[in-house]
Design an enzyme around this catalytic site. Structure first.
Site, short mmCIF file in Angstrom:
data_model
loop_
_atom_site.label_atom_id
_atom_site.label_comp_id
_atom_site.label_asym_id
_atom_site.label_seq_id
_atom_site.Cartn_x
_atom_site.Cartn_y
_atom_site.Cartn_z
N ASP A 1 0.84 -1.20 0.00
CA ASP A 1 0.00 0.00 0.00
C ASP A 1 0.88 1.25 0.00
O ASP A 1 1.98 1.24 -0.55
CB ASP A 1 -0.91 -0.04 1.26
N HIS B 1 -3.72 6.02 3.68
CA HIS B 1 -4.48 4.87 3.20
C HIS B 1 -3.96 3.56 3.78
O HIS B 1 -4.72 2.76 4.35
CB HIS B 1 -4.39 4.87 1.66
N SER C 1 -11.41 -0.54 -0.53
CA SER C 1 -10.09 -0.59 0.13
C SER C 1 -10.23 -0.91 1.61
O SER C 1 -9.32 -1.48 2.22
CB SER C 1 -9.38 0.76 0.00
#
Ligand code: CA
Ligand code: CA
Length: 631
Positions: A187, A243, A434
């Site tokens: 990620d 994220h 996600s």
């Protein structure tokens, strides 16, 4: 003479009771304590009907019963009743006078035994030995309720529906993860020092110094103590987007530490592998600051494979079939690594797309280790933005209003449109497939930690089979369901409390408690003497007993049982239980469990068989009396 026989019988009976660990010495059940109990509280009257109705509502141990005799009932009266039932007393209780835990004759159904015991006027009640479980494991993390509705929805957040969740408190009763299970987060990196993540970050034990400029463990990466940054080619996979930190918290924020949130796994090793960073629009395209390349992603997959990861979370994707990406994930499959991929968020009017028609990669590759994940909301509906695909998207998991960890400075502008930016520092609510994928990755890790005997294919099949099928998902994704961690974790619990009891010179009866929730049946294995275990039978789901026949006389047989399902997978084995068949030539009985006195179910014949078995003892006793008389 009749009285004489009776005394002998009572003596032998009490001997048998003592040998079973009973402390029975008094001639009758004490009544003073019972009087106290009566004066303390008037308990509701227990009837056969009330006991049987209650038995339908609880799980209990097979082959056992709790029997309470009325105060003043003679011990020998109780003993005769047990004899007639072919049962044996295993324990008495100071706290509850006149109560006995009884081991039933092998194969006798608990409910039949309740009816027969309660027909006897000396019995106050007989009830199952119910199983009790630890209360659902609700962690003490500050924002668990009601914010983490995805894990345990109490219907008190964002207009959500109670129960629209993945059942984590129930699953945590059994499995909470392990530091030994490594989950790679490929990620934008991870906030390595986040107080709710720091103890669950993977540590490369082989890299003995993080600053000596030497590749200590010779894995091709210098000073890679906590993962790697493939975007910038260095050993610092710190998150600059937010994220990856959010994804990491969903999988494995430290659970029950009195702080923040709980991850699906309370304990794990998150391996941060950064390949997404702020390359800017020149690289990422108009309006896009953050992206990552397949080449860096493949290098991260290879690192995960080579350094012990069992699960990879891939909360990213886009169009464009890449043979390189396919080959790398295929290599991970060969290495036994699961690859959990987000199905993707819609692009057109922010409504979800059909991945069957518009493929998203890597989620869409047809590889056996990939689970493609759609998103649901707090009411168990498909999130409007979530991609779907009846053939290409496998399961759904929560992906709206998901509270998880973010860097203390918050998330970058590029990710903020998916988050609320309205919670305390270090945590934020974000949305997207996600956020759905890491719930599945966490569950995969949980299953890896709990079912050590499972292959990755078995872990994947278990996740897919034990979803909650929802009308809002049926026809939209392959399984039509949202993951259910409790059902997956308890799908193959091993049988409990196996006992074996000889029925004759040629037969042994087994009984056990069914603990699995999704089994196809049970496999029964036997060994004679010190031989090897051999499977002798398969019996159907929910079975709790088995009669083994055609055995040799005077032989000790040992048994073990395990559940199996259609995954296909086997549970761990039950305990082992042994019994010795009686001597040949008759249908003599033998209490194989070490405690049961009689072996037959019918009262009269049980009494007869018992007398046959006791005959030698009886003869010795009579002989000694006669000898004494002669003196
Ligand atoms: Ca190294
Ligand atoms: Ca926490």
């Amino acid at each position: 003479m009749k009285k004489f026989i009776y005394i002998i019988f009572a003596l032998i009976t009490s001997l048998a009771l003592v040998s079973c660990g009973s402390n029975s010495t008094t001639a009758s059940f004490s009544s003073p304590n019972a009087k106290v109990a009566v004066s303390q509280a008037a308990a509701p009257k227990v009837t056969v009907q009330s006991v049987l109705a209650a038995a339908d509502k609880g799980k209990y141990r097979e082959g056992e019963l709790l029997v309470k005799f009325k105060s003043g009932v003679a011990v020998k009266t109780a003993a005769s009743l047990h004899q007639a039932m072919g049962a044996a007393v295993e324990r008495r209780f100071a706290a509850v006078p006149n109560l006995e835990r009884v081991k039933l004759a092998a194969g006798m159904p608990v409910k039949d035994a309740i009816v027969r015991y309660m027909q006897d006027p000396s019995v106050e009640y007989a009830e199952p030995n119910y199983l009790r479980y630890p209360k659902d494991s609700v962690p003490n993390d500050l924002y668990f309720n009601p914010q983490q509705w995805a894990l345990s929805n109490i219907g008190a957040f964002a207009g959500g529906t109670a129960g629209a969740d993945i059942k984590m408190p129930q699953a945590w009763d059994f499995a909470r993860g392990s530091r030994g299970v490594v989950v790679a987060v490929i990620d934008s990196g991870v906030d390595l020092n986040h107080p709710d993540l720091v103890n669950n970050i993977w540590k490369n034990g082989g890299e003995t110094s993080c600053v000596d400029g030497i590749d200590n463990d010779n894995n091709g990466f210098i000073d890679d103590c906590v993962g790697w940054n493939f975007a910038d080619g260095n050993n610092d996979p710190t998150d600059n987007l937010g994220h990856g930190t959010h994804v990491a918290g969903i999988i494995g924020a430290m659970g029950n530490n009195g702080m923040g949130i709980a991850g699906v796994m309370w304990n794990t090793s998150i391996m941060p592998l950064k390949f997404i960073t702020d390359f800017g629009p020149d690289v990422c395209g108009p309006g896009a600051d953050f992206c990552g390349s397949v080449a860096d992603e493949v290098a991260a997959i290879q690192y995960a494979m080579n350094n012990g990861a069992k699960v990879i979370n891939a909360s990213f994707g886009a169009g464009g079939y890449s043979q390189t990406e396919f080959d790398a994930i295929n290599a991970a499959n060969s290495a036994g690594v699961l690859f959990i991929a987000a199905a993707g968020n819609g692009t057109l009017d922010s409504l979800g797309d059909n991945n069957d028609l518009t493929p998203v990669y890597p989620a869409n590759y047809n590889l056996p280790n990939i689970i493609s994940v759609a998103a649901t909301d707090q009411n168990d509906r498909r999130a409007t933005f979530s991609n779907f695909g009846p053939n290409t998207v496998h399961v759904a998991a929560p992906g709206v209003y998901i509270l998880s960890t973010v860097p203390s400075t918050g998330v970058s502008m590029s990710f903020s449109s998916m988050c609320t930016d309205s919670f305390v520092a270090g945590y934020d609510f974000c949305a997207g497939t996600s956020m759905a994928a890491p719930h599945v990755a966490g569950l995969a890790g949980l299953l890896e930690s709990y079912y050590g005997q499972f292959t990755p294919a078995q872990v994947r099949a278990t996740i897919l089979r034990y979803v909650d099928v929802l009308p809002t998902l049926q026809g939209w994704i392959q399984t039509g369901g949202r993951i259910n961690a409790y059902r997956a974790v308890t799908s193959l619990l091993p049988p409990d409390g196996l006992s074996a009891s000889a029925q004759s010179s040629g037969a042994i009866k087994l009984s056990w408690t069914d603990m699995a929730t999704g089994e196809s049946g049970y496999k029964i294995e036997r060994k004679a003497g010190s031989g090897d275990f051999v499977q002798i039978a398969e019996v159907a789901a929910n079975t709790t007993s088995y009669s083994d026949s055609g055995l040799s006389a005077s032989t000790t047989y040992t048994y073990r049982v395990r559940a199996f399902n259609t995954i296909p997978a086997d549970s761990l084995y039950s305990n082992e239980a042994a019994a010795t068949t009686s001597a040949g030539g008759s249908d003599g009985t033998n209490g194989g469990g070490g405690c049961s006195v009689g072996g037959r179910l019918n009262g009269p014949s049980a009494f007869g068989d018992t007398m046959v078995m006791l005959a030698p003892l009886f003869a010795v006793f009579v002989m000694s009396r006669l000898r004494r008389r002669k003196k």
